[in-house]
Design a protein around this motif. Sequence first.
Motif, PDB file in Angstrom:
ATOM      1  N   ARG A  55      16.784 -41.223  20.521  1.00 50.36           N
ATOM      2  CA  ARG A  55      16.168 -39.921  20.269  1.00 50.36           C
ATOM      3  C   ARG A  55      16.115 -39.623  18.780  1.00 50.36           C
ATOM      4  O   ARG A  55      15.200 -38.942  18.300  1.00 50.36           O
ATOM      5  CB  ARG A  55      16.960 -38.817  20.969  1.00 50.36           C
ATOM      6  N   GLY A  58      13.896 -43.109  17.016  1.00 46.80           N
ATOM      7  CA  GLY A  58      12.707 -43.687  17.617  1.00 46.80           C
ATOM      8  C   GLY A  58      12.971 -45.146  17.939  1.00 46.80           C
ATOM      9  O   GLY A  58      13.895 -45.474  18.677  1.00 46.80           O
ATOM     10  N   TRP A 144      13.159 -39.373  13.649  1.00 40.44           N
ATOM     11  CA  TRP A 144      12.021 -39.192  14.568  1.00 40.44           C
ATOM     12  C   TRP A 144      12.008 -37.738  15.016  1.00 40.44           C
ATOM     13  O   TRP A 144      12.874 -37.298  15.762  1.00 40.44           O
ATOM     14  CB  TRP A 144      12.172 -40.128  15.764  1.00 40.44           C
ATOM     15  N   SER A 147      10.908 -36.622  19.224  1.00 38.65           N
ATOM     16  CA  SER A 147      11.616 -37.294  20.316  1.00 38.65           C
ATOM     17  C   SER A 147      11.623 -36.497  21.615  1.00 38.65           C
ATOM     18  O   SER A 147      11.549 -37.064  22.700  1.00 38.65           O
ATOM     19  CB  SER A 147      13.056 -37.606  19.903  1.00 38.65           C
ATOM     20  N   PHE A 151      10.376 -39.214  24.150  1.00 40.15           N
ATOM     21  CA  PHE A 151      11.474 -40.178  24.320  1.00 40.15           C
ATOM     22  C   PHE A 151      11.477 -40.828  25.704  1.00 40.15           C
ATOM     23  O   PHE A 151      11.584 -42.048  25.840  1.00 40.15           O
ATOM     24  CB  PHE A 151      12.816 -39.496  24.044  1.00 40.15           C
TER      25      PHE A 151
END
Length: 696
Positions: A55, A58, A144, A147, A151
């Motif tokens: 998460r 990435g 990231w 997410s 995700f």
Amino acid sequence: MVNVIRGDVDKPESSRRLAEFFEKRADIDGNLYLGYPIIGTSQGGYQIDALLVSREQGVVIFNLVEGTDTSLNIEEAQDESINKIQSKLLQHKFLTNKRSLMVEIGVVTFAPAWRIKPNNSFLDDYPIITNDSDLEKYLKEQIWSKSNEYFEKLNSVIQAMTSIRKRKQRSYVQQENSRGAKLHKLEESIANLDRNQSAAVIETVEGVQRIRGLAGSGKTIVLALKAAYLHAKHPDWNIAITFNTRSLKGQLKQLINTFTIEHISEEPDWDKIKIIHAWGSPSIEGIYYEFCKKHNIEYRDLNSAKTIAKYGQEFDKVCEEALNSIKTYHRYYDAILIDEAQDFSQHFLQLCYGILKDPKRMVYAYDELQNLNKKTMESPEVIFGKDAHGKPVVQLQNKPGEPKQDIILEKCYRNSRPILTSAHALGFGIYRKEGLIQMFESAGLWTDIGYEVEAGSLEDGKFVKLSRTNNTSPKFLESHSSIEDLIMLKSFDSNQTQIEWLTNEIEKNLKEDELKCDDIMVIHSNPLTTREAVGDARALLFEKGINSNLAGVTTSPDDFFREATIIFTSINRAKGNEAAMIYVINAQECFSGLELARKRNILFTAMTRSKAWIRVLGYGENMRGLVEEFEKINGRNFVLEFTYPTEEERKKMNLINREINPKERGLRASRLQDLRQAIEKGEIQKEDLQDLVNQL
């Protein structure tokens, strides 16, 4: 926390160092895959050394360097691996926004044995990491921000699970709350493998691996994914996937084909990966038949096996005979994967073990819950025996830092809590007026299969209250519909009214509910009379313009569902298959009488084929009795409350309700006929029988 999944990677030291780093990290939520994924390209499969999916970061690709050689082409290796991953992810529209991929991707070379990095100008664009502090710094810089939205979808792509969803598109669904719409959302929710399933797929043991779990925990999909992964990684291996229920063959072939294309962009080499029945014959490939042919020993078909074996033990006996007929094994498989292992004896498993090349790669999967009144499967030490020195041939241990040898799939992803608990309650007779029908020999099995003790204790002679948890029975499996719609037991006055209701409901499922024919399965309660019993219902459907098949009769034994036909089936062929809407007909036959344990096992197995809705139908007084039992389950909010039977009570109930072989059944029928004739001739008075009954 990071779940480390150890696939087959030929860089042991660098992969070990990388795994150790991430296993300590509680601040990162994700999976680290070693030796995975394998990405399909025009040149075949391309394996990534290691991949972090989290998460926070990435995707981070790790190109692993095992030794101290610094002359490697770092730029080319990093470019190729990031291009492959990027290309794979861009194929999925739900991971993009217009032209942009919404997943952060990084790539590094991880070379823990290097003392000094090469003094090159490209290092800023092509990072090389040699120690934990450099890796820590790199991860902090890769962030990231998208997410939350992407995700789970990203995980589904990496695990190849999106390819399953592609097989059954529901773009035709128009109504927001139809069964078709609910089923679509349900299938989307079961998008990712959990950590135990991922380990079962990717972690490859140099030896025997055991996978245990309830029906609906994903064993068949896991084995198909594992077979495809091993085939992609080792295309020269001879791999066999074997099973007991013939109708599983089509399902396994479709899954393995789909997953292999995902890995190597082409179909499997079916000469190297065989989906093969356990028994076999001159016309059908089978492990046992092949064994006899290669070892030049006598092969027995079912009729021949009946001459040397008791009823129900024919295959066990022929495998035992085959093992005793040879002194040395021909070894011709590199890996064997066994589904439904609970249906096989130790002799078949020993036979499979014997024909494996070293290091004996066998994966066997089975239901932790077998026939309800049976003990658990024997331990590996018992199944595979001991060597010349008295040591077990096979011992399963999960050691830190190594692929798992023994994996339990504890979550049930098919049956909702109300359906599964009801199936157990009816199967055991938990709320039956006359008392329990059968019970586990080992009380601990209840917790192994996902129940928790709410009150009392799991001890002989003690009261206990059991319920399923949200962890082992995910809430989304039941939240899509009301309890009254999820599970229904319905009693009719006659068979005619039963089949009229059944066929009207199926018509409604297709025309109004936006279900497809292969979302529906009709299971008859008595395997011996299925062919005759379903005839009227099939005829009524035909009058409505709805085609149907009877599994194994109007279809090939290796096929089950067909897209444009409703499947009717006996319980034997239903086993191993599932559908959204299950109709169990003539369920009154499972309420009472001789061999009651077997009858309740049929009901349990039929109910646990459902992945959304269940309708248990029947007629007459016995069906009303089943409905009363269910109402007690429903009234207690699907918890099980009973006094755990003592060992003596378990022996007694298993004796009374046990399965009877055909010879004994015939003998009983003959005795009853003799008794009837004696009464008709006046040789015995009915009053004499009444006195005997009263004494008993």
